[in-house]
Design an enzyme around this catalytic site. Structure first.
Site, PDB file in Angstrom:
ATOM      1  CG  ASN A  97       1.390  -4.122  -2.531  1.00  0.00           C
ATOM      2  OD1 ASN A  97       0.560  -3.339  -2.067  1.00  0.00           O
ATOM      3  ND2 ASN A  97       2.502  -3.708  -3.130  1.00  0.00           N
ATOM      4  CD1 TRP A  98      -4.665  -6.733  -2.808  1.00  0.00           C
ATOM      5  CD2 TRP A  98      -6.475  -5.783  -1.915  1.00  0.00           C
ATOM      6  NE1 TRP A  98      -5.488  -7.739  -2.392  1.00  0.00           N
ATOM      7  CE2 TRP A  98      -6.612  -7.179  -1.839  1.00  0.00           C
ATOM      8  CE3 TRP A  98      -7.501  -4.983  -1.402  1.00  0.00           C
ATOM      9  CZ2 TRP A  98      -7.732  -7.796  -1.283  1.00  0.00           C
ATOM     10  CZ3 TRP A  98      -8.613  -5.589  -0.846  1.00  0.00           C
ATOM     11  CH2 TRP A  98      -8.724  -6.985  -0.789  1.00  0.00           C
ATOM     12  CE  LYS A  99       1.842  -3.169  -6.896  1.00  0.00           C
ATOM     13  NZ  LYS A  99       2.895  -3.014  -7.871  1.00  0.00           N
ATOM     14  CG  HIS A 104       6.427  -1.903  -2.727  1.00  0.00           C
ATOM     15  ND1 HIS A 104       6.500  -1.292  -3.963  1.00  0.00           N
ATOM     16  CD2 HIS A 104       5.921  -3.137  -2.954  1.00  0.00           C
ATOM     17  CE1 HIS A 104       6.046  -2.130  -4.882  1.00  0.00           C
ATOM     18  NE2 HIS A 104       5.698  -3.257  -4.309  1.00  0.00           N
ATOM     19  CD  GLU A 135       4.627  -0.033  -6.948  1.00  0.00           C
ATOM     20  OE1 GLU A 135       3.699   0.041  -6.117  1.00  0.00           O
ATOM     21  OE2 GLU A 135       4.677  -0.897  -7.845  1.00  0.00           O
ATOM     22  CD  GLU A 177       8.058  -7.036  -4.279  1.00  0.00           C
ATOM     23  OE1 GLU A 177       7.079  -7.727  -4.572  1.00  0.00           O
ATOM     24  OE2 GLU A 177       7.978  -5.825  -4.045  1.00  0.00           O
ATOM     25  N   GLY A 206       5.192  -5.452 -11.936  1.00  0.00           N
ATOM     26  CA  GLY A 206       4.151  -4.884 -12.784  1.00  0.00           C
ATOM     27  C   GLY A 206       4.488  -4.862 -14.258  1.00  0.00           C
ATOM     28  CB  SER A 237       5.523 -10.249 -13.277  1.00  0.00           C
ATOM     29  OG  SER A 237       5.607  -8.867 -13.607  1.00  0.00           O
ATOM     30  N   GLY A 282       1.422  -8.507  -6.490  1.00  0.00           N
ATOM     31  CA  GLY A 282       0.732  -7.249  -6.730  1.00  0.00           C
ATOM     32  C   GLY A 282      -0.502  -7.472  -7.592  1.00  0.00           C
ATOM     33  N   GLY A 283      -0.360  -7.240  -8.888  1.00  0.00           N
ATOM     34  CA  GLY A 283      -1.493  -7.269  -9.811  1.00  0.00           C
ATOM     35  C   GLY A 283      -2.402  -8.478  -9.665  1.00  0.00           C
TER      36      GLY A 283
END
Ligand code: PEP
Length: 254
Positions: free
Chosen positions: A10-12, A96, A98, A168, A174, A213, A234-235
């Site tokens: 997930n590159w956000k 998600h 976010e 999640e 993150g 993470s 993600g990151g």
């Protein structure tokens, strides 16, 4: 039941079109033909078309980070399932944390998206997970059970079998503070149990990912758990080498 692990990135809200294409151009030679794992990248909407072209001929699939539940209409700024399908998407992330937190998405809205995604030939990756406050209050099971129930309305067993759930914990996203493999496995097992009550045997085919993470250093802790079938990353998915290392570990190649 043997489930093929899935690793989704997930590159956000990261990467211009040029940066996105550079990232997948580096990723394809690293994992584009690896067996024993399914791989998805979810760039921002703006980069989907070009990333899709760069992935052509590889086994890496294209996913979106969100969708609207209506196929078209007066919804300024929104993107629909048929539009994503038209660009070659086969997966879409729904719910998600976010989106829930910053855009006010309710469980009901997430459920509409899940149901519509199937109807539009996209596999939904349904995200669920408790906040730190909910966890500290001992409400993890109640919150995740509700998100699962309202996030999967009216699915046929055939659709349910294709579902992907990402557990999640919000406090792990993150933050660099991942859940333990044991805890993530425990909640994933509960999720499968709730799905079994609703959808019977189909629940055995549902892939349940851990997200929060995940790194090349800790993926083995999750990949080794019986109820966990991969990761939503993600990151670490922004770096093709880190993402490739996670994919290879999930495939049992590292
Ligand atoms: C995510 O965005 O779904 C996620 C798990 O992020 P991170 O890996 O950066 O915690």
């Amino acid at each position: 039941m043997a489930r093929v692990p899935l690793v989704a990135g997930n590159w956000k809200m990261h990467k211009t079109v040029r940066e996105a294409v550079e990232t997948v151009s580096a990723l394809v030679p690293l994992v584009g033909a690896v067996e024993g794992v399914d791989i998805v990248v979810c760039p921002p909407f703006t980069a989907l078309a070009d990333v899709g072209r760069a992935l052509a001929g590889s086994k890496i699939e294209l996913g979106a980070q969100d969708m609207h539940w209506e196929p078209q209409g007066a919804y300024t700024g929104a993107v629909s399932g048929p539009m994503l399908w038209d660009l070659g998407c086969t997966y879409v992330i729904v719910g998600h944390s976010e989106r829930r937190r910053h855009f006010g998405e309710t469980d009901e809205a997430v459920g509409r998206k899940t149901a519509v995604a199937f109807a539009q030939e996209l596999v939904p990756i349904l995200c669920v997970g408790e906040t730190l406050e909910e966890r500290d209050a001992g409400r993890t099971e109640e919150v995740v059970a509700r998100q699962i129930r309202l996030g999967t309305p009216d699915l046929t067993p055939e659709a349910a079998a294709q579902l992907v759930v990402a557990y999640e914990p919000v406090w792990a996203i993150g933050t660099g503070r991942a859940a333990t493999g044991e805890e993530a496995n425990r909640v994933s097992g509960l999720i499968r149990g709730w799905l079994r009550k609703r959808f019977g045997e189909a629940a055995e085919a549902v892939r349940i990912l851990y997200g929060g993470s995940v790194t090349p250093q800790n993926i083995a802790e999750f990949a080794g758990q019986p109820e966990i079938d991969g990761a939503l990353v993600g990151g670490a998915s922004l770096d093709p080498h880190a993402f490739a290392a996670i994919v290879l570990a999930a495939a049992g190649r590292a």
